[in-house]
Every structure is written in C-alpha cells, then in structure tokens.
Design an enzyme around this catalytic site. Structure first.
Site, PDB file in Angstrom:
ATOM      1  N   GLY A 255       5.758   1.589  -5.903  1.00 36.89           N
ATOM      2  CA  GLY A 255       5.243   0.238  -5.657  1.00 36.89           C
ATOM      3  C   GLY A 255       6.109  -0.791  -6.371  1.00 36.89           C
ATOM      4  O   GLY A 255       6.421  -1.847  -5.817  1.00 36.89           O
TER       5      GLY A 255
ATOM      6  N   SER B  19      -4.165  -4.061 -12.259  1.00 35.78           N
ATOM      7  CA  SER B  19      -3.373  -3.681 -13.438  1.00 35.78           C
ATOM      8  C   SER B  19      -1.885  -3.582 -13.074  1.00 35.78           C
ATOM      9  O   SER B  19      -1.019  -3.993 -13.856  1.00 35.78           O
ATOM     10  CB  SER B  19      -3.957  -2.422 -14.085  1.00 35.78           C
ATOM     11  OG  SER B  19      -3.195  -1.298 -13.818  1.00 35.78           O
TER      12      SER B  19
ATOM     13  N   TYR C 120       0.833  -1.213   0.000  1.00 29.23           N
ATOM     14  CA  TYR C 120       0.000   0.000   0.000  1.00 29.23           C
ATOM     15  C   TYR C 120       0.862   1.256   0.000  1.00 29.23           C
ATOM     16  O   TYR C 120       1.822   1.352   0.771  1.00 29.23           O
ATOM     17  CB  TYR C 120      -0.928   0.036   1.227  1.00 29.23           C
ATOM     18  CG  TYR C 120      -2.065  -0.954   1.122  1.00 29.23           C
ATOM     19  CD1 TYR C 120      -3.232  -0.613   0.436  1.00 29.23           C
ATOM     20  CD2 TYR C 120      -1.958  -2.233   1.679  1.00 29.23           C
ATOM     21  CE1 TYR C 120      -4.267  -1.526   0.306  1.00 29.23           C
ATOM     22  CE2 TYR C 120      -2.992  -3.161   1.548  1.00 29.23           C
ATOM     23  CZ  TYR C 120      -4.143  -2.794   0.866  1.00 29.23           C
ATOM     24  OH  TYR C 120      -5.165  -3.703   0.732  1.00 29.23           O
TER      25      TYR C 120
ATOM     26  N   THR D  35       1.224   7.277  -5.476  1.00 34.11           N
ATOM     27  CA  THR D  35       1.013   6.228  -6.479  1.00 34.11           C
ATOM     28  C   THR D  35       1.444   6.737  -7.843  1.00 34.11           C
ATOM     29  O   THR D  35       1.582   7.939  -8.067  1.00 34.11           O
ATOM     30  CB  THR D  35      -0.479   5.804  -6.546  1.00 34.11           C
ATOM     31  OG1 THR D  35      -1.276   6.935  -6.915  1.00 34.11           O
ATOM     32  CG2 THR D  35      -0.960   5.256  -5.209  1.00 34.11           C
TER      33      THR D  35
ATOM     34  N   LYS E  57       1.076  -5.897 -14.785  1.00 35.05           N
ATOM     35  CA  LYS E  57       2.257  -5.265 -15.395  1.00 35.05           C
ATOM     36  C   LYS E  57       3.550  -5.730 -14.750  1.00 35.05           C
ATOM     37  O   LYS E  57       4.624  -5.535 -15.303  1.00 35.05           O
ATOM     38  CB  LYS E  57       2.137  -3.738 -15.326  1.00 35.05           C
ATOM     39  CG  LYS E  57       1.132  -3.229 -16.344  1.00 35.05           C
ATOM     40  CD  LYS E  57       0.811  -1.770 -16.194  1.00 35.05           C
ATOM     41  CE  LYS E  57      -0.309  -1.422 -17.185  1.00 35.05           C
ATOM     42  NZ  LYS E  57      -0.884  -0.110 -16.966  1.00 35.05           N
TER      43      LYS E  57
ATOM     44  N   TYR F 203      -0.350  -5.423 -10.788  1.00 32.70           N
ATOM     45  CA  TYR F 203       0.205  -6.785 -10.671  1.00 32.70           C
ATOM     46  C   TYR F 203       0.386  -7.439 -12.044  1.00 32.70           C
ATOM     47  O   TYR F 203       1.392  -8.114 -12.279  1.00 32.70           O
ATOM     48  CB  TYR F 203      -0.675  -7.645  -9.756  1.00 32.70           C
ATOM     49  CG  TYR F 203      -0.584  -7.221  -8.303  1.00 32.70           C
ATOM     50  CD1 TYR F 203       0.653  -7.146  -7.660  1.00 32.70           C
ATOM     51  CD2 TYR F 203      -1.711  -6.882  -7.567  1.00 32.70           C
ATOM     52  CE1 TYR F 203       0.749  -6.737  -6.340  1.00 32.70           C
ATOM     53  CE2 TYR F 203      -1.622  -6.479  -6.241  1.00 32.70           C
ATOM     54  CZ  TYR F 203      -0.396  -6.414  -5.636  1.00 32.70           C
ATOM     55  OH  TYR F 203      -0.282  -6.012  -4.325  1.00 32.70           O
TER      56      TYR F 203
HETATM   57  N1  ACO Z   1      -4.264   5.403 -10.963  1.00 31.11           N
HETATM   58  C1  ACO Z   1      -4.463   4.430 -11.875  1.00 31.11           C
HETATM   59  N2  ACO Z   1      -3.593   3.385 -12.071  1.00 31.11           N
HETATM   60  C2  ACO Z   1      -2.472   3.365 -11.317  1.00 31.11           C
HETATM   61  C3  ACO Z   1      -2.209   4.354 -10.330  1.00 31.11           C
HETATM   62  C4  ACO Z   1      -3.154   5.405 -10.181  1.00 31.11           C
HETATM   63  N3  ACO Z   1      -2.969   6.397  -9.296  1.00 31.11           N
HETATM   64  N4  ACO Z   1      -1.039   4.064  -9.743  1.00 31.11           N
HETATM   65  C5  ACO Z   1      -0.582   2.943 -10.304  1.00 31.11           C
HETATM   66  N5  ACO Z   1      -1.432   2.501 -11.254  1.00 31.11           N
HETATM   67  C6  ACO Z   1      -1.297   1.272 -12.042  1.00 31.11           C
HETATM   68  C7  ACO Z   1      -1.204   1.583 -13.541  1.00 31.11           C
HETATM   69  O1  ACO Z   1      -1.678   0.437 -14.241  1.00 31.11           O
HETATM   70  C8  ACO Z   1       0.294   1.727 -13.716  1.00 31.11           C
HETATM   71  O2  ACO Z   1       0.699   1.505 -15.044  1.00 31.11           O
HETATM   72  P1  ACO Z   1       0.887   2.760 -16.078  1.00 31.11           P
HETATM   73  O3  ACO Z   1       2.060   3.539 -15.509  1.00 31.11           O
HETATM   74  O4  ACO Z   1       1.172   2.074 -17.364  1.00 31.11           O
HETATM   75  O5  ACO Z   1      -0.397   3.564 -16.034  1.00 31.11           O
HETATM   76  C9  ACO Z   1       0.829   0.615 -12.854  1.00 31.11           C
HETATM   77  O6  ACO Z   1      -0.057   0.603 -11.698  1.00 31.11           O
HETATM   78  C10 ACO Z   1       2.286   0.728 -12.457  1.00 31.11           C
HETATM   79  O7  ACO Z   1       2.487   1.901 -11.712  1.00 31.11           O
HETATM   80  P2  ACO Z   1       3.613   2.076 -10.590  1.00 31.11           P
HETATM   81  O8  ACO Z   1       3.924   3.533 -10.562  1.00 31.11           O
HETATM   82  O9  ACO Z   1       4.751   1.127 -10.744  1.00 31.11           O
HETATM   83  O10 ACO Z   1       2.784   1.603  -9.305  1.00 31.11           O
HETATM   84  P3  ACO Z   1       2.705   2.275  -7.882  1.00 31.11           P
HETATM   85  O11 ACO Z   1       3.986   2.814  -7.459  1.00 31.11           O
HETATM   86  O12 ACO Z   1       1.517   3.194  -7.843  1.00 31.11           O
HETATM   87  O13 ACO Z   1       2.364   1.007  -6.965  1.00 31.11           O
HETATM   88  C11 ACO Z   1       0.336   0.100  -6.009  1.00 31.11           C
HETATM   89  C12 ACO Z   1       1.253   0.182  -7.268  1.00 31.11           C
HETATM   90  C13 ACO Z   1       1.123  -0.483  -4.855  1.00 31.11           C
HETATM   91  C14 ACO Z   1      -0.833  -0.821  -6.392  1.00 31.11           C
HETATM   92  C15 ACO Z   1      -0.154   1.534  -5.643  1.00 31.11           C
HETATM   93  O14 ACO Z   1      -0.799   2.136  -6.752  1.00 31.11           O
HETATM   94  C16 ACO Z   1      -1.107   1.531  -4.466  1.00 31.11           C
HETATM   95  O15 ACO Z   1      -0.705   1.620  -3.330  1.00 31.11           O
HETATM   96  N6  ACO Z   1      -2.419   1.432  -4.778  1.00 31.11           N
HETATM   97  C17 ACO Z   1      -3.432   1.432  -3.725  1.00 31.11           C
HETATM   98  C18 ACO Z   1      -3.324   0.230  -2.820  1.00 31.11           C
HETATM   99  C19 ACO Z   1      -3.500  -1.095  -3.520  1.00 31.11           C
HETATM  100  O16 ACO Z   1      -4.346  -1.282  -4.385  1.00 31.11           O
HETATM  101  N7  ACO Z   1      -2.686  -2.080  -3.098  1.00 31.11           N
HETATM  102  C20 ACO Z   1      -2.789  -3.471  -3.541  1.00 31.11           C
HETATM  103  C21 ACO Z   1      -3.741  -4.191  -2.638  1.00 31.11           C
HETATM  104  S1  ACO Z   1      -3.643  -5.966  -2.829  1.00 31.11           S
HETATM  105  C22 ACO Z   1      -2.467  -6.463  -1.684  1.00 31.11           C
HETATM  106  O17 ACO Z   1      -1.997  -5.698  -0.901  1.00 31.11           O
HETATM  107  C23 ACO Z   1      -2.018  -7.942  -1.743  1.00 31.11           C
END
Ligand code: ACO
Length: 160
Positions: free
Chosen positions: A104, A136, A93, A99, A140, A138
């Site tokens: 992440g 999305s 998270y 994000t 990727k 995961y």
């Molecule tokens: N809006 C839409 N899509 C997003 C966003 C956002 N703000 N942030 C990340 N993504 C998705 C997109 O698909 C993105 O790909 P793109 O760059 O081609 O658009 C992809 O994630 C990769 O982005 P990163 O920058 O590498 O990811 P990030 O640093 O944001 O980490 C994470 C991903 C951990 C899911 C983060 O977005 C987050 O904390 N989200 C909210 C919490 C969450 O959903 N956690 C997973 C719960 S399941 C579990 O814990 C087992």
C-alpha cells in the site's frame, strides 16, 4: 516476492473486481453487512464502470489508476483524481493476504510521485471512522484528520 506497480489495463478488470470484493469484505466486516458490500461492489465496481475508468486513466492525465502486481498477479490498486493542484485519493485496496507488506505504501508513493510532477499541493481522502487499519496507515504516511463527514473522516496531506 516481486512487486510491480503499473497502470491498470482493461485485461485486469476481472481481477480488479475480485480484489475489491475480497478487500471490502475484510475491511468492513462488522461495519457493513455482506449484502451491503455485495450491492456496493455490483454497483460501484461494475465491469462497465471500471472499464470506463481504466480507459479514461490512459487518455486523461487527471485520473490515476494503478495496480500492484505480485508475481504478476493483481494484489491491490489505487485510484486518484486530480483537479488542478488538488487531488483526491478515491480508492486504495489490497487483497487481505497482501496487507502489511508495504505494498500500500508503494502504491501511494508511486501515485504521489505522479501527483508531485503535476504540482499537486494537497491530497484529501475519506476513510470510514471505524476503519482502523486504513486510518493508522494514512497517519503513518503523513495524512491528518481535517474533519468528520457522516461516518467518514476527511484526511489531508500537503506537499511542498
Ligand atoms: N492489520 C493491521 N494493521 C495493518 C494491516 C493489517 N493487516 N496492514 C496494514 N496495517 C497498518 C498498520 O498500521 C501498519 O503499520 P505497522 O507496520 O507499523 O503495523 C501500516 O498500516 C503500514 O503498513 P503497510 O504495509 O505500508 O500498508 P499496506 O501495504 O497494508 O497498505 C492499506 C495499507 C492500503 C490500508 C491496506 O492495509 C489495505 O488494503 N487495507 C484494507 C483496505 C483499506 O482499508 N483501504 C483504505 C480505504 S479508504 C480509501 O480507499 C480512500
């Protein structure tokens, strides 16, 4: 922006609860009610439970609990449980404003580096089927859906 990934320590517990609360509200808006989220945070992210998990992560090699620090402030965390050659990604998270900046991905890469050193051959996780950002991300990062468990997708990634 300087990002540092390192093991969480007991001093980070309050910040950790705040990151979890903000991230949960953002992630599960329209999925879970505010009341459900508050109860979940109070129960699953209680100070007592987290202190226990952080302490265990320093003494037991099968529990990884890492934080991402941006300009020294906690921005997100990952928790992974290893059991022999299998791992489960329990929690990943970030605070919403951090994000989409590859933090992440960096947290996952660091955890995977450690998993590979421990000869983990596969990692699984449960993600809510309506959590499109999570799913999305995961995909990727090499995970695929292996099955459905209630409202969650079970995802898996295999390592060489
Ligand atoms: N809006 C839409 N899509 C997003 C966003 C956002 N703000 N942030 C990340 N993504 C998705 C997109 O698909 C993105 O790909 P793109 O760059 O081609 O658009 C992809 O994630 C990769 O982005 P990163 O920058 O590498 O990811 P990030 O640093 O944001 O980490 C994470 C991903 C951990 C899911 C983060 O977005 C987050 O904390 N989200 C909210 C919490 C969450 O959903 N956690 C997973 C719960 S399941 C579990 O814990 C087992």
């Amino acid at each position: 922006m300087s990002v540092e990934i390192r093991k969480l320590s007991v001093e980070n517990v309050e910040a950790l609860i705040e990151v979890a609360r903000e991230s949960w509200k953002w992630t599960y808006e329209g999925i879970y009610s505010d009341e459900y989220i508050e109860n979940w945070i109070r129960e699953k992210y209680s100070k007592e439970k987290l202190l226990n998990e952080i302490t265990r992560s320093w003494s037991e090699p099968d529990l990884l609990f890492l934080g991402a620090f941006v300009d020294l402030k906690l921005a997100g965390f990952i928790e992974v449980k290893i059991k022999e050659d299998n791992a489960e990604l329990l929690r990943l998270y970030l605070k919403p404003e951090y994000t989409h900046r590859k933090i992440g991905r960096d947290l996952l890469s660091e955890a995977e580096k450690i998993m590979k050193e421990k000869v983990v051959s596969e990692c699984t996780l449960y993600v809510h089927s309506q959590n499109h950002v999570g799913i999305s991300f995961y995909y990727k990062n090499g995970f695929t859906v292996k099955g459905i468990d209630g409202s969650d997708f079970l995802m898996i990634k295999k390592y060489e």
